[in-house]
Scaffold this active site. Structure first.
Site, PDB file in Angstrom:
ATOM      1  N   PHE A  80      46.370  37.224  38.048  1.00  0.00           N
ATOM      2  CA  PHE A  80      45.538  36.325  37.670  1.00  0.00           C
ATOM      3  C   PHE A  80      44.618  35.898  39.037  1.00  0.00           C
ATOM      4  O   PHE A  80      43.588  35.853  38.829  1.00  0.00           O
ATOM      5  CB  PHE A  80      46.346  34.822  37.603  1.00  0.00           C
ATOM      6  CG  PHE A  80      45.645  33.420  37.472  1.00  0.00           C
ATOM      7  CD1 PHE A  80      45.176  33.250  36.362  1.00  0.00           C
ATOM      8  CD2 PHE A  80      45.404  32.883  38.777  1.00  0.00           C
ATOM      9  CE1 PHE A  80      44.327  31.778  36.347  1.00  0.00           C
ATOM     10  CE2 PHE A  80      44.580  31.721  38.788  1.00  0.00           C
ATOM     11  CZ  PHE A  80      44.184  31.012  37.424  1.00  0.00           C
ATOM     12  N   ASP A  81      45.098  36.166  40.160  1.00  0.00           N
ATOM     13  CA  ASP A  81      44.407  35.958  41.363  1.00  0.00           C
ATOM     14  C   ASP A  81      43.386  36.923  41.421  1.00  0.00           C
ATOM     15  O   ASP A  81      42.107  36.674  41.647  1.00  0.00           O
ATOM     16  CB  ASP A  81      45.186  36.090  42.452  1.00  0.00           C
ATOM     17  CG  ASP A  81      46.296  35.202  42.811  1.00  0.00           C
ATOM     18  OD1 ASP A  81      46.926  34.854  41.537  1.00  0.00           O
ATOM     19  OD2 ASP A  81      46.253  34.452  43.696  1.00  0.00           O
ATOM     20  N   THR A  82      43.641  38.178  41.040  1.00  0.00           N
ATOM     21  CA  THR A  82      42.541  39.517  41.198  1.00  0.00           C
ATOM     22  C   THR A  82      41.587  39.042  40.374  1.00  0.00           C
ATOM     23  O   THR A  82      40.335  39.348  40.413  1.00  0.00           O
ATOM     24  CB  THR A  82      43.332  40.833  40.957  1.00  0.00           C
ATOM     25  OG1 THR A  82      44.038  40.848  42.034  1.00  0.00           O
ATOM     26  CG2 THR A  82      42.288  41.929  41.152  1.00  0.00           C
TER      27      THR A  82
END
Length: 407
Positions: free
Chosen positions: A200-202
């Protein structure tokens, strides 16, 4: 069907819907560490954090007593609330909490509080001021202080190098569990993020950078949690699949946000006065003059006077254009970059023609010693600089002169 249960309980005051910052702590089966971490975070925010805040414990389908502990903390501590999701996934938990937030800035940190909390204000301040759109903590910056084993260090650096190689990522640390984003930007980007787990972050950062949003990086002090629950092999496999998915998505043109959907409530650039532009242009010109003189003196022997002038001016023109684009006219990112460089190099023909004519004149009157040539070329470039500045300001950079491009 996904169900969300939220507990809001503040004995002394209601939940602050106008909090400046909402800090989400996603948790899964953290009954042992949750209470100590939230109490530590709450004490820090109460005593040392200058902005209004609210903390949300986002439980994503825990099977132990995590939800019970979270409810107890929300009941007892002012400024703490808890939300529960029936489905697992850190990305899913962040998406739910951030989408429902009414704060100006949404942030998250890992429950182990591996990152020094003193980095929180530097993380969110550029977002509150409107300078940046997203902010991330980075453990890979020169001034970061990190305590972790060589295996995790190697994995982290390899992963971020892979992102640079495949997705041309400009950010340095995609995986640090310490990030923040403007809420209005979150509402645009979150619906585009497909991953519900650790990627999700990437994916969020790649989408933000691909759409020209400005990402601020904060070097952090970080201590590895030896009790980390992350399955390295499974996470690495999911990350590789996520990278491949994003490569295909960008190639297919499905990663671009409609320009009209990006927030327009703040100016995208800081307007720079003509006087300030002249000062910056002159400073860059002074450095370019020194570099040009050195190159000309080195090249005149092997190349001859005219070719040395062409090569030295060409090198300086490229560097000068990059410096003026970024510093004099405050333009960054990929927007119109190709046009800027091509037109600016066309403008560079002005000093080129003038200096070649000056060199021809000096040769005709037998005043072709190197000192005389350097003085004459410096004066000629100075005169040409006035025409270049006017052309850069009114033609090359005019379409976005007062619009600050996003990073």
């Amino acid at each position: 069907m996904q169900r969300t249960t939220t507990v809001l309980s503040f004995p002394d005051s209601p939940l602050r819907p106008t909090a400046t910052v909402e800090i989400v702590v996603p948790v899964f089966n953290e009954e042992q560490n949750l209470e100590a971490s939230i109490r530590r975070l709450h004490a820090y925010l109460t005593e040392r954090f200058p902005l209004t805040w609210v903390v949300t414990i986002a439980d994503n389908a825990s099977t132990d007593r995590t939800w019970s502990v979270a409810c107890g903390l929300a009941y007892e501590l002012d400024g703490v609330r808890a939300s529960h999701l029936d489905q697992k996934g850190r990305g899913r938990a962040l998406r739910g909490a951030w989408s429902a937030s009414t704060a100006e800035v949404v942030a998250y940190m890992d429950v182990d509080l591996s990152t020094d909390l003193d980095a929180l204000l530097p993380l969110v301040a550029p977002l509150v001021s409107g300078h940046s759109d997203l902010a991330i903590g980075t453990r890979l910056a020169p001034h970061a202080h990190v305590v972790r084993g060589p295996k995790r260090e190697a994995i982290s650096r390899t992963y971020n190098l892979l992102l640079k190689a495949t997705l041309r990522a400009g950010f340095s640390d995609a995986q640090c569990g310490f990030k923040a984003m403007r809420q209005d930007v979150a509402l645009v980007l979150l619906p585009m993020v497909e991953d519900q787990g650790w990627f999700f972050d990437t994916e969020l950062l790649v989408l933000a950078e691909h759409n020209g949003l400005r990402i601020h990086e904060v070097p952090v002090d970080w201590v590895d949690d030896p009790d980390s629950r992350v399955d390295v092999v499974a996470t690495a496999k999911a990350d590789l699949q996520g990278i491949w998915r994003m490569v295909r998505r960008i190639a297919a043109g499905r990663a671009t946000v409609a320009p009209t959907s990006l927030p327009e409530h703040r100016p995208r650039n800081v307007e720079i006065s003509t006087g300030s532009q002249l000062v910056r242009f002159a400073s860059i010109g002074a450095v370019s003059t020194v570099v040009f003189a050195a190159l000309f003196a080195l090249l005149i022997g092997p190349l001859g006077v005219f070719l040395a002038d062409v090569v030295a001016l060409g090198v300086c023109a490229v560097a000068n254009t990059a410096a003026n684009r970024r510093l004099t006219f405050a333009l960054r990112g990929r927007d119109e970059r190709r046009r800027h460089y091509s037109t600016a190099l066309t403008v560079a023909l002005i000093p080129l023609v003038m200096t070649l004519a000056m060199l021809a004149l000096l040769g005709a009157i037998s005043m072709d010693s190197l000192p005389v040539q350097l003085v004459a070329l410096t004066v000629t470039n100075g005169v040409a600089a006035l025409a270049r500045f006017t052309a850069l300001r009114r033609w090359v950079f005019r379409p976005v002169l007062h619009v600050e491009a996003r990073r």
